[in-house]
Design an enzyme around this catalytic site. Sequence first.
Site, PDB file in Angstrom:
ATOM      1  N   CYS A  97      -6.392  74.600  25.943  1.00  0.00           N
ATOM      2  CA  CYS A  97      -6.429  76.069  25.887  1.00  0.00           C
ATOM      3  C   CYS A  97      -7.787  76.650  26.286  1.00  0.00           C
ATOM      4  CB  CYS A  97      -5.998  76.534  24.499  1.00  0.00           C
ATOM      5  SG  CYS A  97      -5.466  78.265  24.440  1.00  0.00           S
ATOM      6  N   ARG A 131       1.102  88.317  25.589  1.00  0.00           N
ATOM      7  CA  ARG A 131       0.738  87.019  25.034  1.00  0.00           C
ATOM      8  C   ARG A 131       1.887  86.040  25.239  1.00  0.00           C
ATOM      9  NH1 ARG A 131      -3.631  86.049  22.540  1.00  0.00           N
ATOM     10  NH2 ARG A 131      -3.933  84.067  21.465  1.00  0.00           N
ATOM     11  N   HIS A 140      -0.798  73.270  22.271  1.00  0.00           N
ATOM     12  CA  HIS A 140      -1.311  72.969  20.937  1.00  0.00           C
ATOM     13  C   HIS A 140      -0.221  72.192  20.197  1.00  0.00           C
ATOM     14  CE1 HIS A 140      -4.712  75.829  21.248  1.00  0.00           C
ATOM     15  NE2 HIS A 140      -3.865  76.662  21.804  1.00  0.00           N
TER      16      HIS A 140
END
Length: 249
Positions: A94, A128, A192
């Site tokens: 990320c 997002r 993640h």
Amino acid sequence: MAKAIDVMSLYPKDMNIYGDWGNVLTITRRLALYGYEPRLHVYNQGDAWPEHVDMILGGGGQDNGQKKITEDLFLRADELRSLAADGTPMLAICGLYQLFGEYFETIDGTRLDGIGIFGVYTKGRDVRMIGNLVEHAEQFGDVIGYENHSGQTFLREGVQPLGAVDAEGTGNNGEDHTEGARVGNVIGTYMHGSLLPKNPAISDFLIRTAVERRYGAFQPQQSEQQRADLARIDAAAEQARTVAAARPR
């Protein structure tokens, strides 16, 4: 005596969200179960650089975390680029994936220059991209994780993605169905979750590559108990993969 492998966790103080420390725990545990001695070096800004590095693991962080580490990252940029060019395996998640690229332009217009290991650039967006994700990687099969990022990353022509995603609005930028990037033995990804506990194929790629670079061959020296423990971990990973892949986004 077990052969040592030096693993460096890069900026865990500021770049360690959404379970990314689990990647470090996974690598050190699997190394030990293969019969190697994991030596963990935790590097935060201002720390002394380890004398030897066989593998680098870095996590994600919020925009302010990225800003905190940028100055130190540039002080270490030549070392990191040299290690990458020499084949050192690395995993950048990320925020560090973004900073391993050319630049990250935040949503407020601030430009954070990257160190250019990946030929990618990132721009902050209002939308997002968040949720469970399965991507398809040629080398690793289905990679399962969880993305959460507003930055949208675009690959320069000829840059290899880590894998492909099926759905619109997911992956690097929500448009071109790519996710992550690969340069040599360096992997960048938005996954993640944490990533490595559920993806042993990537863990073992990083481990095997590190061991072969240092010792010439990957030759595990395992007890029956270590083999059994590793088999149990792999079985748990497969079960977790099945559950995670079935979750709604």
